[in-house]
Design an enzyme around this catalytic site. Sequence first.
Site, PDB file in Angstrom:
ATOM      1  N   LYS A 184      17.415  10.240  -1.985  1.00  0.00           N
ATOM      2  CA  LYS A 184      17.950  11.395  -1.522  1.00  0.00           C
ATOM      3  C   LYS A 184      17.815  12.422  -2.596  1.00  0.00           C
ATOM      4  CE  LYS A 184      19.047   9.660   1.849  1.00  0.00           C
ATOM      5  NZ  LYS A 184      18.303  10.284   2.937  1.00  0.00           N
TER       6      LYS A 184
ATOM      7  N   ASP B 152      18.789  14.574   8.064  1.00  0.00           N
ATOM      8  CA  ASP B 152      18.035  15.227   6.971  1.00  0.00           C
ATOM      9  C   ASP B 152      17.277  16.618   7.279  1.00  0.00           C
ATOM     10  OD1 ASP B 152      16.703  14.393   4.334  1.00  0.00           O
ATOM     11  OD2 ASP B 152      15.059  15.306   5.360  1.00  0.00           O
TER      12      ASP B 152
ATOM     13  N   GLY C 236       0.890  -1.073   0.142  1.00  0.00           N
ATOM     14  CA  GLY C 236      -0.164   0.003   0.108  1.00  0.00           C
ATOM     15  C   GLY C 236       0.877   1.418  -0.221  1.00  0.00           C
TER      16      GLY C 236
ATOM     17  N   GLU D 213      18.795  20.133   5.654  1.00  0.00           N
ATOM     18  CA  GLU D 213      17.447  20.773   4.763  1.00  0.00           C
ATOM     19  C   GLU D 213      17.602  22.213   5.429  1.00  0.00           C
ATOM     20  OE1 GLU D 213      13.875  18.439   3.595  1.00  0.00           O
ATOM     21  OE2 GLU D 213      12.938  19.868   5.183  1.00  0.00           O
TER      22      GLU D 213
END
Length: 416
Positions: free
Chosen positions: A237, A300, A114, A304
């Site tokens: 990535k 991450d 799913g 960011e």
Amino acid sequence: MAAATTSCSSAIYAASETLAKPSSRSFSATSLALQSSSSKLAIKSLRLSGCGSALGARMVAAPAVKAPALLDFDSTVFKKEKINLAGHDEYIVRGGRDLFHLLPDAFKGIKQIGVIGWGSQGPAQAQNLRDSLAEAKSNIVVKIGLRKGSRSFAEARAAGFTEESGTLGDIWETVSGSDLVMLLISDSAQADNYEKIFSHMKPNSILGLSHGFLLGHLQSIGLDFPKNISVIAVCPKGMGPSVRRLYVQGKEINGAGINASFAVHQDVDGRATDVALAWSVALGSPFTFATTLEQEYKSDIFGERGILLGAVHGVVESLFRRYTEMGMDEDLAYKNTVESITGIISRTISTKGMLAVYNALSEDEKRIFEKAYSASYYPCMDILYECYEDVASGSEIRSVVLAGRRFYVREYSFSL
Ligand SMILES: NC(=O)c1ccc[n+]([C@@H]2O[C@H](COP(=O)([O-])OP(=O)(O)OC[C@H]3O[C@@H](n4cnc5c(N)ncnc54)[C@H](OP(=O)(O)O)[C@@H]3O)[C@@H](O)[C@H]2O)c1
């Protein structure tokens, strides 16, 4: 349209002068007060004004950084390789279309995958998986699950997922009918709906994430995942459209694809590592490397906020201000600023490394570079440490969850 005149050295000159002299314009704090640490970095980088001369023109040395521990894993299906990157050993799995025939074995026990959500990652991951499984002649169904009334139903249908074929349906029915649930709704929606998601999952099924955000949120409120499911992550990535574009390109150009990290957070029956690696290989990742969910969300979000959003924003703001303060008209200042980010400097860094930018300069330009580099190094490091602490302490995660809730409130009040 006049060509932008920026060269490596003029951008560096503008940056060094920005650092050396206080900006004459004040910054509107109120307009930025609601933004998170990405913009904090941009604001603070502007405040670096004035600290240039104190450190002088001597280049600073990078402090020693502790290498992360080597993460090991065992796969019964895929071949693990040890590679050395910048002096550190790392285990990886090299991907490739020639490995697709291994997918049915690695996905053993899975009848339905799913894919929940159709944002950036959802369309890319669902289509890549479907194509790779078809190539492997697997009969595993890839089914998209969306919230009631979602506008994304039409887009998913256009990509070939349909209610009639059992490959598109309601979010909750898809979660409860899947053996592997790839949760690709927004991170703030994950944080607000995790209880219902967990309660709909089959015992011994596998929850797949593309970010460690949900773990960070659960940790920040003293909770963890239910113990009767496996929890894995495959984190490409790159943005969804490039995950799809490079996968399609990979059909013709060997090796094209977006690398991904993978993590096994919980493994109830020993299948989790092979399932995670199969997911990554099916997405077309040329290299899959090991991480943990905790490392993933810390690195991450920090990267960011610190670099992609904060640093780039800060550099753009300071260059544009400096150019216009020096008398350049706004159009040219804009072109020069954009060129400084996307042009020769970034191309040189991408292809030859940061040192090549320095080596390409004349002796006079090198002195200007050294002044700018030394003036910004430690203040930037302080700011980045603060960004990291905001992420590691859960503050940044809380601010994202709260921002998501403000958005729902606005959406709700507009629709009244
Ligand atoms: N963006 C990237 O490039 C990227 C890269 C690597 C990893 N990731 C990770 O991948 C995951 C998905 O991110 P994304 O950027 O692809 O998606 P996103 O744009 O953040 O989220 C979009 C999806 O979330 C659904 N959604 C939002 N609120 C919802 C709610 N309350 N209930 C149910 N569904 C809801 C939307 O539904 P509708 O379709 O109905 O609007 C849409 O399908 C995240 O964990 C993210 O950190 C993203």
